[in-house]
Design a protein around this motif. Structure first.
Motif, PDB file in Angstrom:
ATOM      1  N   LEU A  92       0.796  -1.210   0.089  1.00  0.00           N
ATOM      2  CA  LEU A  92      -0.249   0.159   0.038  1.00  0.00           C
ATOM      3  C   LEU A  92       0.859   1.300   0.154  1.00  0.00           C
ATOM      4  O   LEU A  92       0.384   2.375  -0.090  1.00  0.00           O
ATOM      5  N   LYS A  93       2.162   1.119   0.034  1.00  0.00           N
ATOM      6  CA  LYS A  93       2.992   2.324   0.181  1.00  0.00           C
ATOM      7  C   LYS A  93       2.866   3.003  -1.268  1.00  0.00           C
ATOM      8  O   LYS A  93       2.678   2.697  -2.190  1.00  0.00           O
ATOM      9  N   ALA A  94       2.652   4.501  -0.956  1.00  0.00           N
ATOM     10  CA  ALA A  94       2.561   5.503  -2.253  1.00  0.00           C
ATOM     11  C   ALA A  94       3.921   6.393  -1.959  1.00  0.00           C
ATOM     12  O   ALA A  94       4.416   6.760  -0.773  1.00  0.00           O
ATOM     13  N   VAL A  95       4.527   6.630  -3.042  1.00  0.00           N
ATOM     14  CA  VAL A  95       5.567   7.538  -3.131  1.00  0.00           C
ATOM     15  C   VAL A  95       4.966   8.852  -2.961  1.00  0.00           C
ATOM     16  O   VAL A  95       4.366   9.414  -3.721  1.00  0.00           O
ATOM     17  N   GLU A  96       5.592   9.539  -2.076  1.00  0.00           N
ATOM     18  CA  GLU A  96       4.912  10.978  -1.936  1.00  0.00           C
ATOM     19  C   GLU A  96       5.582  11.781  -2.796  1.00  0.00           C
ATOM     20  O   GLU A  96       4.590  12.854  -3.088  1.00  0.00           O
ATOM     21  N   GLY A  97       6.475  11.715  -3.414  1.00  0.00           N
ATOM     22  CA  GLY A  97       6.931  12.720  -4.501  1.00  0.00           C
ATOM     23  C   GLY A  97       6.233  12.362  -5.901  1.00  0.00           C
ATOM     24  O   GLY A  97       6.485  13.183  -6.695  1.00  0.00           O
ATOM     25  N   TYR A  98       5.409  11.274  -5.793  1.00  0.00           N
ATOM     26  CA  TYR A  98       4.596  11.056  -7.194  1.00  0.00           C
ATOM     27  C   TYR A  98       3.172  11.848  -7.208  1.00  0.00           C
ATOM     28  O   TYR A  98       2.372  11.815  -6.278  1.00  0.00           O
ATOM     29  N   PRO A  99       2.812  12.798  -8.108  1.00  0.00           N
ATOM     30  CA  PRO A  99       1.932  13.599  -8.084  1.00  0.00           C
ATOM     31  C   PRO A  99       0.641  13.056  -7.869  1.00  0.00           C
ATOM     32  O   PRO A  99       0.409  11.738  -8.766  1.00  0.00           O
ATOM     33  N   ARG A 100      -0.385  13.500  -6.900  1.00  0.00           N
ATOM     34  CA  ARG A 100      -1.484  13.004  -6.854  1.00  0.00           C
ATOM     35  C   ARG A 100      -2.505  12.882  -8.333  1.00  0.00           C
ATOM     36  O   ARG A 100      -3.213  12.013  -8.552  1.00  0.00           O
TER      37      ARG A 100
END
Length: 100
Positions: A26-34
């Motif tokens: 479930l991890k999301a890369v925070e630098g990847y734009p929503r």
């Protein structure tokens, strides 16, 4: 296993931070734009529905066609249409389950 390799590479990149409180899946890369995530989801959800339900489901009268999905001008429009379709599917499943 493959995803853990991806995460280890991403951790080395100082611009991208991972949410550490979430399981690996479930991890999301925070630098990847929503917005980019939403845009990708707005297309992939239709591919998943097509895989699950098959082409015949989309070809039914009154259904949104693949071409119409591609021609939708906004991410929001594609996501709203997908949400409506998923709700229709859920209602159908509820009716089937109630009969049994």
């Amino acid at each position: 296993r493959k995803m853990s390799n991806v995460y280890s590479i991403l951790k080395k990149n100082s611009n991208l931070q991972l949410n550490k409180d979430e399981p690996d899946q479930l991890k999301a890369v925070e630098g990847y734009p929503r917005l980019r995530r939403a845009r990708r989801l707005s297309y992939i959800v239709w591919a998943l529905l097509d895989t699950i339900l098959g082409d015949d489901y989309i070809k039914e009268e009154g259904r949104v066609t693949k071409q119409q999905i591609l021609e939708m001008s906004s991410t929001t429009a594609r996501l709203k249409a997908a949400l409506l379709r998923i709700r229709e599917i859920n209602e159908t499943l509820k009716q089937v389950l109630e009969k049994n």
